[in-house]
Design a protein around this motif. Structure first.
Motif, mmCIF file in Angstrom:
data_model
loop_
_atom_site.group_PDB
_atom_site.id
_atom_site.type_symbol
_atom_site.label_atom_id
_atom_site.label_comp_id
_atom_site.label_asym_id
_atom_site.label_seq_id
_atom_site.Cartn_x
_atom_site.Cartn_y
_atom_site.Cartn_z
ATOM 1 N N TYR A 227 0.806 -1.218 0.000
ATOM 2 C CA TYR A 227 0.000 0.000 0.000
ATOM 3 C C TYR A 227 0.838 1.267 0.000
ATOM 4 C CZ TYR A 227 0.257 -0.774 5.135
ATOM 5 O OH TYR A 227 0.657 -1.021 6.411
ATOM 6 N N ASN A 249 0.124 3.061 10.448
ATOM 7 C CA ASN A 249 0.114 1.607 10.551
ATOM 8 C C ASN A 249 1.204 1.090 11.490
ATOM 9 O OD1 ASN A 249 -1.907 0.175 8.709
ATOM 10 N ND2 ASN A 249 -1.159 1.824 7.417
ATOM 11 N N ASP A 323 -7.330 0.998 14.721
ATOM 12 C CA ASP A 323 -7.254 -0.123 13.789
ATOM 13 C C ASP A 323 -8.645 -0.698 13.527
ATOM 14 O OD1 ASP A 323 -6.706 -2.275 12.258
ATOM 15 O OD2 ASP A 323 -5.160 -3.114 13.553
ATOM 16 N N ARG A 325 -9.604 -3.051 11.830
ATOM 17 C CA ARG A 325 -9.681 -4.508 11.738
ATOM 18 C C ARG A 325 -9.998 -5.157 13.074
ATOM 19 N NH1 ARG A 325 -4.049 -4.742 8.825
ATOM 20 N NH2 ARG A 325 -3.896 -2.993 10.262
ATOM 21 N N LEU B 101 -6.115 -5.986 -1.657
ATOM 22 C CA LEU B 101 -6.132 -5.996 -0.183
ATOM 23 C C LEU B 101 -4.823 -5.437 0.372
ATOM 24 C CD1 LEU B 101 -7.502 -6.681 2.467
ATOM 25 C CD2 LEU B 101 -6.487 -8.937 2.340
ATOM 26 N N ASN B 102 -3.704 -5.827 -0.284
ATOM 27 C CA ASN B 102 -2.407 -5.342 0.188
ATOM 28 C C ASN B 102 -2.121 -3.928 -0.297
ATOM 29 O OD1 ASN B 102 -2.131 -7.911 1.172
ATOM 30 N ND2 ASN B 102 -0.988 -8.632 -0.601
ATOM 31 N N PRO B 106 -5.032 -0.440 5.179
ATOM 32 C CA PRO B 106 -6.030 -1.115 6.014
ATOM 33 C C PRO B 106 -6.733 -0.219 7.025
ATOM 34 C CG PRO B 106 -3.797 -1.748 6.651
ATOM 35 C CD PRO B 106 -3.680 -0.977 5.379
ATOM 36 N N TYR B 150 -14.147 -0.393 5.218
ATOM 37 C CA TYR B 150 -12.697 -0.560 5.195
ATOM 38 C C TYR B 150 -12.369 -1.691 4.227
ATOM 39 C CZ TYR B 150 -12.349 2.566 9.140
ATOM 40 O OH TYR B 150 -12.396 3.675 9.929
ATOM 41 N N HIS B 152 -10.811 -4.438 4.399
ATOM 42 C CA HIS B 152 -10.987 -5.824 4.834
ATOM 43 C C HIS B 152 -12.455 -6.225 4.931
ATOM 44 C CE1 HIS B 152 -11.540 -3.785 8.703
ATOM 45 N NE2 HIS B 152 -12.207 -4.850 9.072
ATOM 46 N N ARG B 159 -12.965 -5.622 -3.902
ATOM 47 C CA ARG B 159 -11.722 -4.857 -3.699
ATOM 48 C C ARG B 159 -11.037 -4.582 -5.026
ATOM 49 N NH1 ARG B 159 -10.872 -7.950 1.240
ATOM 50 N NH2 ARG B 159 -9.831 -9.558 0.052
#
Lengths: 327, 320
Positions: A227, A249, A323, A325, B101-102, B106, B150, B152, B159
């Motif tokens: 990214y 991050n 985060d 996630r 995704l990468n 994130p 997001y 994920h 995506r």
């Protein structure tokens, strides 16, 4: 969002169990130790107290002949009301009051120092990683290694000797000048600040490097993520990539460490406070040990435990916020 | 030629290792016209991704461009300053990555990442940027409510579509697709390719499509180039290559594709594997795996010959 709230609640439950375990240990340990605070205090008065006074003291410290479980319940009840007994060293001030006063100084001094060190170190670490092999990355780590390999008390004593005693740039001891009246006056605040600068500085100097190295190393890994390259290809500015892609991050794994450090502020400032004779909880702990002030020691251990647990929970909250996630 | 958008001449990309440079891409030359779809096919290690990263100058060290030149619409990409490149990126050249995704951050929402991209290219009004971000998602068939999702939280196919939309957000003239369907199952892959084809026909951007799937390019590409061991061994019109191609390696790739229903042949896999680039074979790099190889192939390097209009082949083999 709901899942995150649940998770935080579960963590809170876990910390509550940990806190209860600490409370129980706090109850059990003194009862396993030889002697008791009442006898110690009795001894201090060198026979000037009557046996009746001894009984009264025992009652004050909750040392009765009641069954252990009743004592335990009574103890829990007192703790719930914020009653941790009476300090011996500062007799007859209640322990909570003594700790509360020290806590204010410690949190203001060490709390600020830890936050400053974390922010500074994390920023420097991210920048060092961004310009890998650049001046900051070349000079930073050796200086850091040098500073952090000094024993902290030595660094603190050296700075007191040179900067405060020899050069007289800073006050040598205490949290504020003896001739100022505590209150929200400009004079008092200025006195507090001038007394706090040197101890805070030594703490920042000693711990910034560690945060910098940790952040640098995680950031180097983050820079290799797809990214970051993709953000570069999208033509985003370097500043945006550094802050929102790399630092944002890379900071996540460091949050737990920050939570721990923040929690240990309450006890970890011991050396600083001893060297600078700063009236915080670390200094109190030393006083408590010196004068065998068991209630104060117990109260401080409890306060440290609660601070560590509380700071950890705050770190959990920060992780959830930063985060997505984990939500 | 006025309608040529991208010119690549003798591009050489190396990885600088302790034992000296390893040439991952060597002597690659091709043109890409405006609105054209050029497919580049090759197996793992053939240098596809290195080639693309090199010509877009997003190569990570120890990779470095060691020769050749690349011009995009008259601009020398290899000589351009970082600032000039940043101005060019996304507004003129964009990328659809292999694994979105990468490639997506994130901790930022999909919407935030589209908006920041628009913002980096001159969209100053946050309200307009958000409205355009919603349009970008609608363009690739995603409900704009996902602006607040997001990465994920989206499926793999979604995506990749977000990445496709992001690549088109600034109206780029050239969209480089670096194996955009590799991580998808065939149904979702088909869906995405149809979307690419439709959007390309509608908007007319040029595409450089990197893949290891030759079959996929038959329907999508105008022209196809075949990479082997860092070299372009054959390039020609897609329909010519769809009929089999001329280079023994291209034909080998074709022969390895399992036959469709009713076809009477057995798939034949190519023997051996891509050569080690640290010590590449002498002469023609394909000779250890080539059925038609003779003594000359081991010694002399191949040169490119033009067999038909725009159809170039680098092989010693005479026309069958």
């Amino acid at each position: 969002m709901v899942r995150a709230a649940w998770w935080l609640l579960r963590r809170l439950g876990f910390y509550a169990v940990a806190a209860w375990a600490a409370l129980t240990l706090n109850f059990v340990l003194p009862r396993m130790m030889p002697g008791d605070p009442a006898t110690a205090l009795f001894g201090r008065f060198k026979g000037e107290l009557t046996p009746e006074a001894m009984d009264a003291l025992r009652a004050t410290f909750g040392l009765t002949d009641e069954p252990l479980w009743r004592q335990y319940l009574g103890y829990l009840g007192h703790v719930a009301q914020g009653d941790l007994g009476v300090s011996l060293a500062y007799f007859p001030t209640p322990t909570t009051e003594v700790i509360g006063a020290g806590m204010g100084w410690t949190i203001a001094l060490a709390g600020v120092a830890v936050v400053v060190a974390f922010v500074l170190g994390t920023g420097l670490g991210a920048m060092a990683a961004w310009r890998r092999g650049g001046p900051l990355d070349t000079i930073g780590p050796p200086i850091t290694a040098l500073l952090s390999s000094f024993p902290y008390f030595w660094l603190a004593m050296l700075s007191v000797y040179v900067l405060a005693f020899r050069l007289d740039w800073f006050p040598v001891r205490h949290a504020y000048g003896l001739n100022v009246v505590p209150g929200w006056s400009l004079e008092f605040v200025g006195s507090v600040a001038s007394h706090a600068i040197l101890p805070a500085l030594t703490m920042v100097v000693a711990s910034t490097g560690g945060w910098m190295l940790a952040m640098r190393n995680v950031s180097v890994g983050t820079l290799g993520e797809d990214y970051v390259g993709y953000a570069l290809a999208r033509g985003l500015s370097s500043r945006r990539i550094l802050v929102h892609y790399v630092a944002r991050n890379a900071i996540l794994p460091n949050l737990t460490g920050f939570g721990m450090a923040l929690g240990f502020v309450v006890s970890g400032a011991l050396l600083t406070e001893v060297v600078f004779s700063y009236p915080g909880t670390g200094y109190l702990l030393l006083q408590a040990v010196r004068s065998q002030d068991y209630p104060l020691m117990q109260g401080l251990f409890l306060a440290i435990t609660l601070a560590v647990l509380g700071a950890n929970w705050l770190a959990d909250v920060a992780t959830v916020v930063l985060d997505p996630r984990t939500r | 030629m006025a309608d040529v958008l991208l010119t690549v001449r003798g591009l050489e990309v190396s990885y600088l290792t302790a034992d000296g440079p390893v040439r991952a891409v060597e002597g690659v030359s091709f043109d890409l016209r405006r609105g054209e779809v050029l497919g580049l096919v090759g197996e793992s290690g053939s240098g596809k991704s290195t080639l693309v990263r090199g010509l877009l100058r997003v190569l990570e060290p120890p990779g470095a461009i060691t020769g050749g030149d690349v011009h995009f619409d008259g601009i020398d990409l290899l000589a351009a300053s970082e600032d000039a490149l940043r101005a060019l990126r996304w507004r003129r050249i964009s990328i659809v990555p292999q694994a979105a995704l990468n490639a997506l951050n994130p901790v930022l929402t999909v919407g935030a990442q589209i908006v920041e991209t628009l913002d980096a290219h001159g969209e100053t009004s946050p309200t307009r940027a958000r409205a355009r971000a919603a349009e970008v998602l609608e363009l690739v068939g995603i409900d704009p409510t996902h602006l607040r999702s997001y990465p994920h939280e989206l499926s793999g196919g979604m995506r990749q579509r977000v990445a496709l939309g992001l690549a088109l957000a600034c109206g780029a003239d050239l969209v480089v697709m670096d194996e955009p369907t590799t991580a998808l199952d065939v149904v979702v892959e088909h869906e995405l390719l149809q979307r690419v084809a439709a959007l390309q026909a509608q908007r007319g951007f040029a595409v450089l499509f990197i893949t290891h799937d030759l079959l996929l390019l038959d329907a999508l590409a105008d022209r196809v180039g075949v990479l082997y061991s860092g070299r372009l061994v054959e390039i020609g019109p897609a329909d010519v290559l769809a009929r089999g191609g001329r280079h023994p390696y291209t034909r080998g790739l074709r022969a390895a594709i399992p036959p469709a229903l009713g076809e009477d042949r057995v798939p034949v896999a190519l023997d051996g594997s891509s050569p080690n680039l640290r010590s590449p074979p002498s002469g023609c790099r394909f000779h250890p795996r080539c059925a038609a190889a003779d003594a000359a192939c081991r010694v002399t390097e191949t040169t490119r010959r033009e067999l038909g209009p725009g159809h170039l082949v680098a092989s010693h083999e005479e026309a069958p």
